[in-house]
Motif scaffolding. Structure first.
Motif, PDB file in Angstrom:
ATOM      1  N   MET A   1       0.831  -1.204   0.000  1.00  0.00           N
ATOM      2  CA  MET A   1       0.000   0.000   0.000  1.00  0.00           C
ATOM      3  C   MET A   1       0.863   1.251   0.000  1.00  0.00           C
ATOM      4  O   MET A   1       1.971   1.256   0.512  1.00  0.00           O
ATOM      5  N   SER A   2       0.300   2.307  -0.570  1.00  0.00           N
ATOM      6  CA  SER A   2       1.022   3.565  -0.602  1.00  0.00           C
ATOM      7  C   SER A   2       1.257   4.076   0.808  1.00  0.00           C
ATOM      8  O   SER A   2       0.427   3.930   1.696  1.00  0.00           O
ATOM      9  N   SER A   3       2.433   4.685   1.032  1.00  0.00           N
ATOM     10  CA  SER A   3       2.734   5.216   2.357  1.00  0.00           C
ATOM     11  C   SER A   3       1.910   6.463   2.656  1.00  0.00           C
ATOM     12  O   SER A   3       1.727   6.825   3.812  1.00  0.00           O
ATOM     13  N   LYS A   4       1.424   7.124   1.605  1.00  0.00           N
ATOM     14  CA  LYS A   4       0.630   8.329   1.795  1.00  0.00           C
ATOM     15  C   LYS A   4      -0.642   8.259   0.955  1.00  0.00           C
ATOM     16  O   LYS A   4      -0.767   8.938  -0.065  1.00  0.00           O
ATOM     17  N   PRO A   5      -1.597   7.432   1.363  1.00  0.00           N
ATOM     18  CA  PRO A   5      -2.846   7.346   0.604  1.00  0.00           C
ATOM     19  C   PRO A   5      -3.636   8.645   0.689  1.00  0.00           C
ATOM     20  O   PRO A   5      -3.589   9.350   1.695  1.00  0.00           O
ATOM     21  N   CYS A   6      -4.333   8.959  -0.382  1.00  0.00           N
ATOM     22  CA  CYS A   6      -5.168  10.164  -0.401  1.00  0.00           C
ATOM     23  C   CYS A   6      -6.485   9.904   0.323  1.00  0.00           C
ATOM     24  O   CYS A   6      -6.942   8.768   0.441  1.00  0.00           O
ATOM     25  N   CYS A   7      -7.097  10.972   0.787  1.00  0.00           N
ATOM     26  CA  CYS A   7      -8.418  10.906   1.411  1.00  0.00           C
ATOM     27  C   CYS A   7      -9.426  11.646   0.534  1.00  0.00           C
ATOM     28  O   CYS A   7      -9.240  12.825   0.229  1.00  0.00           O
ATOM     29  N   TRP A   8     -10.456  10.939   0.113  1.00  0.00           N
ATOM     30  CA  TRP A   8     -11.532  11.502  -0.696  1.00  0.00           C
ATOM     31  C   TRP A   8     -12.817  11.470   0.108  1.00  0.00           C
ATOM     32  O   TRP A   8     -12.924  10.755   1.095  1.00  0.00           O
ATOM     33  N   VAL A   9     -13.806  12.229  -0.349  1.00  0.00           N
ATOM     34  CA  VAL A   9     -15.092  12.282   0.346  1.00  0.00           C
ATOM     35  C   VAL A   9     -16.209  11.986  -0.639  1.00  0.00           C
ATOM     36  O   VAL A   9     -16.193  12.468  -1.783  1.00  0.00           O
ATOM     37  N   VAL A  10     -17.168  11.175  -0.206  1.00  0.00           N
ATOM     38  CA  VAL A  10     -18.401  10.944  -0.956  1.00  0.00           C
ATOM     39  C   VAL A  10     -19.564  11.433  -0.104  1.00  0.00           C
ATOM     40  O   VAL A  10     -19.675  11.068   1.076  1.00  0.00           O
ATOM     41  N   GLU A 102      -6.228   1.668  -2.728  1.00  0.00           N
ATOM     42  CA  GLU A 102      -5.810   1.738  -1.330  1.00  0.00           C
ATOM     43  C   GLU A 102      -6.026   3.121  -0.715  1.00  0.00           C
ATOM     44  O   GLU A 102      -5.776   3.317   0.479  1.00  0.00           O
ATOM     45  N   ASP A 103      -6.486   4.078  -1.524  1.00  0.00           N
ATOM     46  CA  ASP A 103      -6.840   5.385  -0.982  1.00  0.00           C
ATOM     47  C   ASP A 103      -8.040   5.250  -0.051  1.00  0.00           C
ATOM     48  O   ASP A 103      -8.730   4.221  -0.030  1.00  0.00           O
ATOM     49  N   MET A 170     -15.151   5.835   7.191  1.00  0.00           N
ATOM     50  CA  MET A 170     -13.922   5.936   6.398  1.00  0.00           C
ATOM     51  C   MET A 170     -13.367   4.542   6.089  1.00  0.00           C
ATOM     52  O   MET A 170     -13.052   3.778   6.998  1.00  0.00           O
ATOM     53  N   PHE A 171     -13.275   4.226   4.790  1.00  0.00           N
ATOM     54  CA  PHE A 171     -12.800   2.905   4.376  1.00  0.00           C
ATOM     55  C   PHE A 171     -11.871   2.999   3.175  1.00  0.00           C
ATOM     56  O   PHE A 171     -11.902   3.973   2.416  1.00  0.00           O
ATOM     57  N   ARG A 172     -11.049   1.963   3.021  1.00  0.00           N
ATOM     58  CA  ARG A 172     -10.264   1.843   1.798  1.00  0.00           C
ATOM     59  C   ARG A 172     -11.242   1.770   0.626  1.00  0.00           C
ATOM     60  O   ARG A 172     -12.240   1.045   0.671  1.00  0.00           O
ATOM     61  N   ILE A 173     -10.944   2.503  -0.430  1.00  0.00           N
ATOM     62  CA  ILE A 173     -11.872   2.590  -1.561  1.00  0.00           C
ATOM     63  C   ILE A 173     -12.156   1.218  -2.160  1.00  0.00           C
ATOM     64  O   ILE A 173     -13.316   0.865  -2.423  1.00  0.00           O
ATOM     65  N   GLY A 174     -11.115   0.420  -2.362  1.00  0.00           N
ATOM     66  CA  GLY A 174     -11.306  -0.893  -2.963  1.00  0.00           C
ATOM     67  C   GLY A 174     -12.190  -1.789  -2.124  1.00  0.00           C
ATOM     68  O   GLY A 174     -13.054  -2.505  -2.653  1.00  0.00           O
TER      69      GLY A 174
END
Length: 233
Positions: A1-10, A102-103, A170-174
């Motif tokens: 997984m990326s060390s710095k995953p992005c955070c998105w909002v729905v 993994e974001d 808040m969850f991993r997108i995948g």
């Protein structure tokens, strides 16, 4: 997984809010001179870790264009679905073209405008390295009763270990995308995202938040939300 995953909002906002008894959907009602949805979106637009927002609206929505952030480039509009879970899934399908699996995605109710910066920071900081994700909640303090169809009390339910689920969740997108796809395919029209993740066999982490993070569902909630916002950070 990326060390710095992005955070998105729905933000699912395709509902009509029938219990409010208003002429317009509850997210467009006014609190302290601003629309509910403007208060809600501002919480995320002001946060430095949020990469963007996907807003699920009804195809017949004619009010979004009048809102404060209607032209904000950080907000992408997608078509909502019949139920909340369909709206979230539509947004995730669109988001996956821009984000990594993994974001993180934070799903938040449009009619929940009193989320504090403290709770949002706490949620992100606690979960950013978690393999699955979790949600804000508050422990149940009131006595719970089981009632039959005639309105008669059948018994008292133990409140030990029971929590009120809040948002954001808040969850991993995948993980969330696959969980919602599976739940809907099985006919489970889940009312929150954690339920889909639970059905997929995961155990989301519960994180205690502020009880002031209320969801506006009835007319009296508008004044209560206004009171919370007047004291907010």
């Amino acid at each position: 997984m990326s060390s710095k995953p992005c955070c998105w909002v729905v933000v699912p906002a395709a509902g009509v809010g029938q219990r409010m008894g208003a002429q317009i959907p509850k997210q467009y009602l006014s609190i302290a001179g601003r629309r509910v949805i403007d208060h809600t979106l501002e919480r995320f637009l002001c946060h430095p870790q949020i990469a963007g927002i996907y807003l699920a609206l009804s195809a017949r929505d004619g009010l979004w264009g009048e809102c404060e952030f209607a032209d904000d480039a950080r907000i992408s509009r997608v078509e909502g679905g019949e139920q909340r879970c369909h709206s979230v899934l539509n947004a995730l399908r669109a988001l996956k073209h821009q984000a990594a699996v993994e974001d993180w995605v934070l799903v938040h109710d449009a009619a929940r405008p009193c989320l504090s910066r403290k709770d949002l920071d706490h949620l992100i900081d606690t979960l950013i390295n978690h393999p699955v994700g979790g949600l804000l909640g508050v422990p149940v303090h009131d006595t719970l009763k089981s009632v039959n169809a005639e309105g008669n009390v059948e018994g008292t339910v133990s409140r030990e270990g029971l929590w009120h689920a809040l948002t954001p969740q808040m969850f991993r997108i995948g993980i969330l995308h696959q969980a919602l796809e599976s739940a809907i395919h099985k006919g489970a029209l889940v009312t929150d995202d954690a339920s889909a993740v639970e059905l997929a066999g995961f155990q989301p982490k519960m994180i205690e938040g502020d009880a002031g993070n209320i969801k506006i569902t009835r007319p009296e909630d508008l004044q209560l939300a206004a009171d919370y916002l007047s004291r907010s950070d």
